[in-house]
Write an enzyme that holds these catalytic residues in place. Structure first.
Site, PDB file in Angstrom:
ATOM      1  N   SER A 287      40.361  45.228  36.751  1.00 45.54           N
ATOM      2  CA  SER A 287      39.300  45.149  35.739  1.00 45.54           C
ATOM      3  C   SER A 287      37.954  44.928  36.417  1.00 45.54           C
ATOM      4  CB  SER A 287      39.573  43.971  34.805  1.00 45.54           C
ATOM      5  OG  SER A 287      39.285  42.752  35.474  1.00 45.54           O
ATOM      6  N   ASP A 288      36.896  45.327  35.743  1.00 50.48           N
ATOM      7  CA  ASP A 288      35.589  44.868  36.174  1.00 50.48           C
ATOM      8  C   ASP A 288      35.588  43.353  35.926  1.00 50.48           C
ATOM      9  OD1 ASP A 288      32.235  46.217  35.823  1.00 50.48           O
ATOM     10  OD2 ASP A 288      33.012  44.525  36.956  1.00 50.48           O
ATOM     11  N   TRP A 289      34.639  42.688  36.531  1.00 46.48           N
ATOM     12  CA  TRP A 289      34.686  41.210  36.546  1.00 46.48           C
ATOM     13  C   TRP A 289      34.463  40.640  35.149  1.00 46.48           C
ATOM     14  CZ3 TRP A 289      36.498  43.168  40.421  1.00 46.48           C
ATOM     15  CH2 TRP A 289      36.811  42.476  41.583  1.00 46.48           C
TER      16      TRP A 289
END
Ligand code: GLC
Length: 745
Positions: A287-289
Site C-alpha cells: 500500500s501507499d503509506w
C-alpha cells in the site's frame, strides 16, 4: 505551491510525527557476520518461485504474517518486533527472520535519488526529475538512471526502492508530475520499465507506483476517480502494463485514491483481475503509506503488504485467517510473492555492501541527464547559443540562480548537499519546504564567459531587474515553480508574479532568454516578447552547469516534451482543477490525512476525457497547444524523407541539414482505422538519432501490434482492428512530415 489551510495543518501533523519519533541511523550490522542458514531455498540455481515455495513451507503462521507489515522512517509503527534500531532510516522497514535467512527489508523513497537518507547526514546524488529524464526519450539513459539509484540504495544499506512513479500527466496541475514520465503511456511505460529493470540488476527490489489513477494530489486519500475500463486500459493502466512487463519489478504500490468506488488498495479489479491476471504480475502489492483500509476485503482483493503500521495485516489479519475469512492459501501467496521478489533480485544471496556512494559518477550522470532533458522551446534569430566573443554584459535574474537550482519536494526530496542554500523558517511544514540544490547557474555562466560582466538580480522587483537588463547585452531570466506531493497547483501560471518579471525584463531588452525550472507544464503569456526559452525542469545536482553548457552551445539541446504545454487552462479537459471539498470540521480535516482509519469522506472526479490524455485530447478536439507533445528545438536542423511502412516496421531517412552535430528524436505515430473509434494519433515508436553535420541515416523501427491495438472492454481483451493504419514520422506530434499507410488484417 497551493496548499489550503487544511493541507498545511496535515503537513504540520506529519512533520510533528516525523520529527518526534526519528531515531539514529543505527542498524549497521557491525561485528561478526551472522552464520548463513542452510536450507534448500539457499540454492541459487533454483528458480525464485521454487525457492519461495521451499521457505514458505518452513514458516509458522506468525512468521508469515510478520512479513506483511512494517515500520517507517525508523518509527515504531510496527510494534516491538520492528525496533527502530534495526531500520536503516528509510520510509519502510520490515525485520527479516534470521532462522530462515530472510533478510530485513529496508525500503527508501528514491524517485530522483535516495531520499531521507540525509536525515542521518548521508549523501545521495540528486538526479534531475523523472519528467526531465523522460524528456530525453532515451532508454539507455533511463537504464543508467535506474542503475545509479539502485547502486546508491545498496551503498546506504537499503534493498528496496519506493520509486518508479508512472502516473500519466492527465492533470497538468498535479503536484507530482515531476515524479512521473509524462502523458503518453508507451513513452512512460517503456522508460519506467527500463529504469526499474536496471535498478533490480543492482540487487534491489524494484517498485512501480501509484497504481492507479492517482493523477491529482487534491484530496488524494479520498478522491473517487470515475472512468471507464477501455479508457484506463489504453491510458494510465497501459503505462503500468508496459512498465511491469518490461521491468519484472518486484513490487507495485497501490495508491491512496478510490477507483470507481473502491479504494485502489482493496480494488479487486485493479489488483487481481488486471495487475495479477492480465499483466501476469508475479510480485507483491504494497500500500501507499496509510493507503490500507481493511483486512479481509484488501487481502482478498489482492493487497499483499500494509505499509506502514499493523492496523489491518497484523493481529487483525491473524484473526481473519484463523477465523477462515481469509484462506491460508491467500496468506501463503502473499508471503510467496514477497519472498520470490526478494529471491529474484538476490536479496538472500548478496549481503549489503555499505559504502560511500560514487559521488563523481553520480555528478557525471546527473549532468548528462540534465543536458539531455533540457527542452529548447524558442530560439528566435538564433539568439542561442551565446557567442562568448560577442556577449560582454549578461544579466542573470531570478529564482536564486546565484546559489542553486530548484528541487521537487515531498517523498522525492533528495536532501541538499551542504544544506539548503535558501533558508526557510524552521517551522515550515514538511510538504511546503522549498529546497534548492547548490549548483549555481550564475557561477556556471561566469565560468563560461570569464571576460564578460555578469550581474545577478534576485528578480523580486521587476523594475530593478529591468534596469539591469536594459544595461546588458542579454538578460537571462530564471523562473521557477515548486511542486510536492500532497498538493496541486491552483492553475498553470507561474507563481509569485514571475510573468510580470519576464515581461518587464523583455520590455527592457529584446535579447531576453527564459530558463524554466518547473515541475511540469506552465503557461507563458510572455513567450512572444522573449527571444529564447528553455524548459530545464528540476535539473538536479549539476543543473547549473548543464544549463550553462546549453546556453553557450557546448551541448546541443536534443530533448523533446514528454507532455503538452497548453496555451491556457481553457483548453484542458478540466479547465478547473477538482479541488477537495473544504473540511466541515476538525474531524473532517484529520480524515483528509492519508491512512485515516475510518475515512468516510469521498468526492468524485470523473475523467470524462477517458483515453484522450494529453496530445490525444488536443488532436481529437482540434486544439492548438502552446508547445506540443514531442516538441523540442536544436541548434541544428533536420530533414525527414522516404518513409516506407510495412505491417511490422517503418523505415525513413533523417538528415542533419545544419552546421553542427546533434541528436534528433525521430517520432512515429499511428492513426487507427475509423472502426477503432479513435481518430487521433498515438505514439508507437521513436529513436534518438545522432547525426554529424550533413549526415543522413536510415531509421527502421518495429511496429509493435500491441501499441496499435485497442482494448475491447466487452471481451476484456486487446484486439487489432482490421483496416488501414496511417503511419507518420517526424519531429513532434504536430510536425509529422512523412506519411505512409499499411493494411492490417
Ligand atoms: C508517500 C507517497 C509515496 C511514498 C510513500 C513513502 O505518501 O505517496 O510515493 O513512497 O509515502 O514515503
Amino acid at each position: 505551491m497551493h496548499t489550503s489551510t487544511s493541507l498545511r495543518l496535515r503537513h504540520a501533523a506529519l512533520a510533528a510525527i516525523l520529527s518526534t519519533a526519528l531515531v539514529g541511523p543505527a542498524g549497521a550490522q557491525f561485528g561478526p557476520p551472522r552464520p548463513k542458514p542452510t536450507g534448500p531455498w539457499m540454492n541459487k540455481s533454483l528458480p525464485a518461485d521454487q525457492r519461495a515455495d521451499l521457505i514458505v513451507a518452513q514458516m509458522t503462521l506468525d512468521e508469515k504474517i510478520s512479513l506483511l507489515h512494517g515500520g517507517g522512517w525508523g518509527l515504531i509503527f510496527a510494534g516491538p518486533e520492528a525496533p527502530p534500531s534495526k531500520s536503516v532510516g528509510g520510509a519502510g522497514f520490515i525485520p527479516g527472520i534470521p532462522r530462515l535467512g530472510i533478510p530485513d527489508l529496508q525500503m527508501a523513497d528514491a524517485a530522483v535519488g535516495v531520499t531521507r537518507s540525509a536525515l542521518f547526514g548521508r549523501y545521495s546524488t540528486a538526479l534531475p526529475s523523472c519528467v526531465a529524464e523522460a524528456a530525453s526519450w532515451n532508454l539507455d539513459l533511463a537504464r543508467e538512471y535506474g542503475a545509479l539509484i539502485g547502486r546508491e540504495l545498496r551503498d546506504q544499506g537499503y534493498n528496496m526502492t519506493l520509486g518508479g512513479g508512472v502516473n500519466l500527466a492527465r492533470e497538468p496541475r498535479n503536484g507530482r508530475i515531476f515524479e512521473y514520465k509524462g502523458e503518453d503511456p508507451v513513452l512512460a511505460g517503456r522508460l519506467v520499465g527500463a529504469e526499474m529493470k536496471a535498478l533490480q540488476e543492482q540487487g534491489i527490489v524494484g517498485d512501480i507506483k501509484h497504481y492507479a489513477l492517482n493523477d491529482q494530489e487534491s484530496g488524494r486519500s479520498y478522491v473517487n476517480v470515475k472512468v471507464d475500463k477501455r479508457a484506463i486500459r489504453e491510458s494510465d493502466l497501459l503505462a503500468f502494463e508496459i512498465g511491469v512487463k518490461e521491468s519484472g519489478a518486484g513490487a507495485v504500490m497501490c495508491s491512496y485514491n478510490l477507483l470507481n468506488g473502491d479504494y485502489a488498495c482493496e480494488n479487486s479489479y485493479l489488483l487481481t483481475d488486471v495487475l495479477k491476471k492480465d499483466f501476469g504480475f508475479q510480485g507483491f502489492v504494497l500500500s501507499d503509506w496509510g493507503g490500507t483500509h481493511s483486512t479481509v476485503k484488501a487481502a482478498l482483493a489482492g493487497l499483499d503488504m500494509e505499509m506502514p503500521g499493523n492496523t489491518y495485516l497484523a493481529d487483525a489479519f491473524k484473526k481473519a485467517v484463523e477465523g477462515g475469512q481469509v484462506p491460508m492459501a491467500r496468506l501463503d501467496n502473499m508471503v510467496h510473492r514477497i519472498l520470490r521478489s526478494e529471491f529474484a533480485v538476490g536479496l538472500f544471496d548478496n549481503s549489503p555492501e555499505r559504502q560511500v556512494p560514487d559521488v563523481f559518477h553520480g555528478l557525471e550522470v546527473a549532468e548528462r541527464v540534465a543536458e539531455q532533458s533540457i527542452v529548447l522551446l524558442k530560439n528566435a534569430n538564433a539568439q542561442l547559443p551565446l557567442a562568448v566573443a560577442r556577449v560582454k554584459t549578461i544579466a542573470v535574474i531570478g529564482s536564486h540562480a546565484d546559489v542553486g537550482v530548484l528541487s521537487g519536494g515531498g517523498s522525492a526530496q533528495v536532501d541538499p548537499m551542504g544544506g539548503n542554500p535558501v533558508l526557510q523558517p524552521a517551522d515550515t511544514p514538511f510538504f511546503d519546504r522549498v529546497i534548492w540544490h547548490r549548483s549555481s547557474p550564475l557561477k556556471a555562466i561566469r565560468a563560461k564567459a570569464p571576460h564578460a560582466d555578469v550581474q545577478y538580480d534576485g528578480g523580486t522587483d521587476p523594475a530593478a531587474a529591468a534596469r539591469l537588463a536594459k544595461a546588458s547585452d542579454v538578460a537571462i531570466v530564471f523562473v521557477s515553480q515548486h511542486s510536492s506531493e500532497g498538493g496541486d497547483h491552483p492553475n498553470l501560471s507561474l507563481p509569485h508574479n514571475q510573468d510580470a518579471l519576464v515581461s518587464a525584463v523583455a520590455a527592457a531588452n529584446p535579447h531576453t532568454i527564459v530558463v524554466l525550472e518547473t515541475g511540469g507544464a506552465v503557461t507563458m503569456p510572455w513567450i512572444g516578447q522573449v527571444s529564447a526559452a528553455m524548459e530545464a525542469w528540476y535539473p538536479g545536482i549539476r543543473g547549473g552547469e548543464a544549463i550553462a553548457n546549453i546556453l553557450f552551445g557546448d551541448v546541443n539541446p536534443s530533448a523533446k516534451l514528454p507532455l503538452t504545454f497548453a496555451k491556457s487552462e481553457a483548453d484542458l479537459p478540466h479547465p478547473k482543477l477538482t479541488e477537495q471539498p473544504p473540511p466541515a470540521s476538525d474531524k473532517d480535516m484529520v480524515e483528509m490525512f492519508p491512512g485515516f482509519k475510518d475515512n468516510t469522506r469521498k468526492f468524485d472526479v470523473a475523467y470524462d476525457e477517458g483515453l484522450l490524455v494529453g496530445y490525444k485530447w488536443y488532436d481529437a478536439k482540434s486544439k492548438t497547444p502552446l508547445f506540443p507533445f514531442g516538441f523540442g528545438l536544436s541548434y541544428t536542423t533536420y530533414e525527414y524523407s522516404n518513409l516506407k511502412a510495412s505491417k511490422d516496421s517503418v523505415t525513413f531517412q533523417v538528415k542533419n541539414t545544419g552546421a553542427r552535430a546533434g541528436a534528433e528524436i525521430a517520432e512515429v505515430y499511428a492513426t487507427l482505422p475509423a472502426a477503432s473509434g479513435e481518430q487521433f494519433n498515438r505514439l508507437v515508436a521513436w529513436e534518438k538519432v545522432r547525426l554529424a553535420p550533413g549526415e543522413s541515416k536510415s531509421v527502421t523501427l518495429r511496429l509493435d501490434p500491441f501499441y496499435l491495438s485497442i482494448f475491447n472492454a466487452e471481451k476484456d481483451a486487446w484486439e487489432l482492428v482490421p483496416g488501414e493504419y496511417i503511419i507518420q514520422a517526424g519531429a513532434s506530434s504536430r510536425d509529422l512530415s512523412l506519411r505512409g499507410s499499411v493494411h492490417m488484417n
